[in-house]
Design a protein around this motif. Structure first.
Motif, PDB file in Angstrom:
ATOM      1  N   UNK A   1       0.785  -1.091  -0.016  1.00 41.43           N
ATOM      2  CA  UNK A   1       0.056  -0.052  -0.090  1.00 41.43           C
ATOM      3  C   UNK A   1       0.880   1.336   0.181  1.00 41.43           C
ATOM      4  N   UNK A   2       1.792   1.046   0.798  1.00 35.46           N
ATOM      5  CA  UNK A   2       2.774   2.443   0.810  1.00 35.46           C
ATOM      6  C   UNK A   2       3.500   2.802  -0.374  1.00 35.46           C
ATOM      7  N   UNK A   3       3.780   1.565  -1.438  1.00 32.01           N
ATOM      8  CA  UNK A   3       4.457   1.877  -2.587  1.00 32.01           C
ATOM      9  C   UNK A   3       3.690   1.903  -3.789  1.00 32.01           C
ATOM     10  N   UNK A   4       2.323   1.127  -3.412  1.00 26.95           N
ATOM     11  CA  UNK A   4       1.426   1.148  -4.613  1.00 26.95           C
ATOM     12  C   UNK A   4       0.158   1.559  -3.867  1.00 26.95           C
ATOM     13  N   UNK A   5      -0.199   3.061  -3.961  1.00 23.48           N
ATOM     14  CA  UNK A   5      -1.311   3.328  -3.174  1.00 23.48           C
ATOM     15  C   UNK A   5      -2.806   3.145  -3.996  1.00 23.48           C
ATOM     16  N   UNK A   6      -2.546   2.706  -5.203  1.00 19.90           N
ATOM     17  CA  UNK A   6      -3.758   2.089  -6.110  1.00 19.90           C
ATOM     18  C   UNK A   6      -4.257   0.586  -6.102  1.00 19.90           C
ATOM     19  N   UNK A   7      -3.447  -0.311  -5.500  1.00 22.11           N
ATOM     20  CA  UNK A   7      -3.501  -1.454  -5.551  1.00 22.11           C
ATOM     21  C   UNK A   7      -4.483  -2.146  -4.782  1.00 22.11           C
ATOM     22  N   UNK A   8      -5.177  -3.087  -5.405  1.00 17.22           N
ATOM     23  CA  UNK A   8      -6.397  -3.488  -4.918  1.00 17.22           C
ATOM     24  C   UNK A   8      -6.258  -4.708  -3.866  1.00 17.22           C
ATOM     25  N   UNK A  40     -11.543   7.936  -1.867  1.00  9.39           N
ATOM     26  CA  UNK A  40     -12.313   8.123  -3.368  1.00  9.39           C
ATOM     27  C   UNK A  40     -12.835   6.553  -3.745  1.00  9.39           C
ATOM     28  N   UNK A  41     -13.419   5.873  -3.069  1.00  8.75           N
ATOM     29  CA  UNK A  41     -14.115   4.754  -3.260  1.00  8.75           C
ATOM     30  C   UNK A  41     -13.313   3.554  -3.682  1.00  8.75           C
ATOM     31  N   UNK A  42     -13.942   2.329  -4.012  1.00  3.47           N
ATOM     32  CA  UNK A  42     -13.287   1.078  -4.377  1.00  3.47           C
ATOM     33  C   UNK A  42     -12.467   0.851  -5.626  1.00  3.47           C
ATOM     34  N   UNK A  43     -12.955   1.327  -6.612  1.00  8.65           N
ATOM     35  CA  UNK A  43     -12.434   1.154  -7.919  1.00  8.65           C
ATOM     36  C   UNK A  43     -11.611   2.224  -8.323  1.00  8.65           C
ATOM     37  N   UNK A  44     -11.585   3.621  -8.205  1.00 13.25           N
ATOM     38  CA  UNK A  44     -10.896   4.664  -8.563  1.00 13.25           C
ATOM     39  C   UNK A  44     -10.267   5.201  -7.574  1.00 13.25           C
ATOM     40  N   UNK A  45     -10.308   4.546  -6.257  1.00 14.10           N
ATOM     41  CA  UNK A  45      -9.633   5.160  -5.076  1.00 14.10           C
ATOM     42  C   UNK A  45      -8.259   4.723  -4.696  1.00 14.10           C
ATOM     43  N   UNK A  46      -7.585   4.983  -3.783  1.00 10.01           N
ATOM     44  CA  UNK A  46      -6.374   4.696  -3.417  1.00 10.01           C
ATOM     45  C   UNK A  46      -6.175   4.515  -1.844  1.00 10.01           C
ATOM     46  N   UNK A  47      -4.986   3.841  -1.272  1.00  9.27           N
ATOM     47  CA  UNK A  47      -4.986   3.774  -0.053  1.00  9.27           C
ATOM     48  C   UNK A  47      -4.089   4.750   0.508  1.00  9.27           C
ATOM     49  N   UNK A  48      -4.372   5.314   1.583  1.00  3.59           N
ATOM     50  CA  UNK A  48      -3.602   6.042   2.465  1.00  3.59           C
ATOM     51  C   UNK A  48      -3.129   5.602   3.633  1.00  3.59           C
TER      52      UNK A  48
END
Length: 53
Positions: A1-8, A40-48
């Motif tokens: 998550x820290x390196x790829x915030x858009x990972x599912x 910003x949601x499940x599909x278009x969001x990101x992890x912080x």
């Protein structure tokens, strides 16, 4: 998550070898503790990852 915030969560499970449901449970615990937030949601969001003060 820290390196790829858009990972599912599916991608995380595949890359780490942890079962999907187990990973979801761990992420839910991290969210409850306020360490990880999904923006910003499940599909278009990101992890912080929230930094400690």
């Amino acid at each position: 998550m820290q390196f790829d915030s858009s990972i599912t969560t599916s991608e995380m499970a595949q890359k780490t070898g942890i079962k999907f449901r187990t990973l979801q449970r761990h992420i839910s615990q991290l969210q409850a503790m306020g360490i990880v937030v999904r923006k910003d949601g499940r599909k278009d969001g990101y992890w912080e990852v929230v930094k400690n003060k």
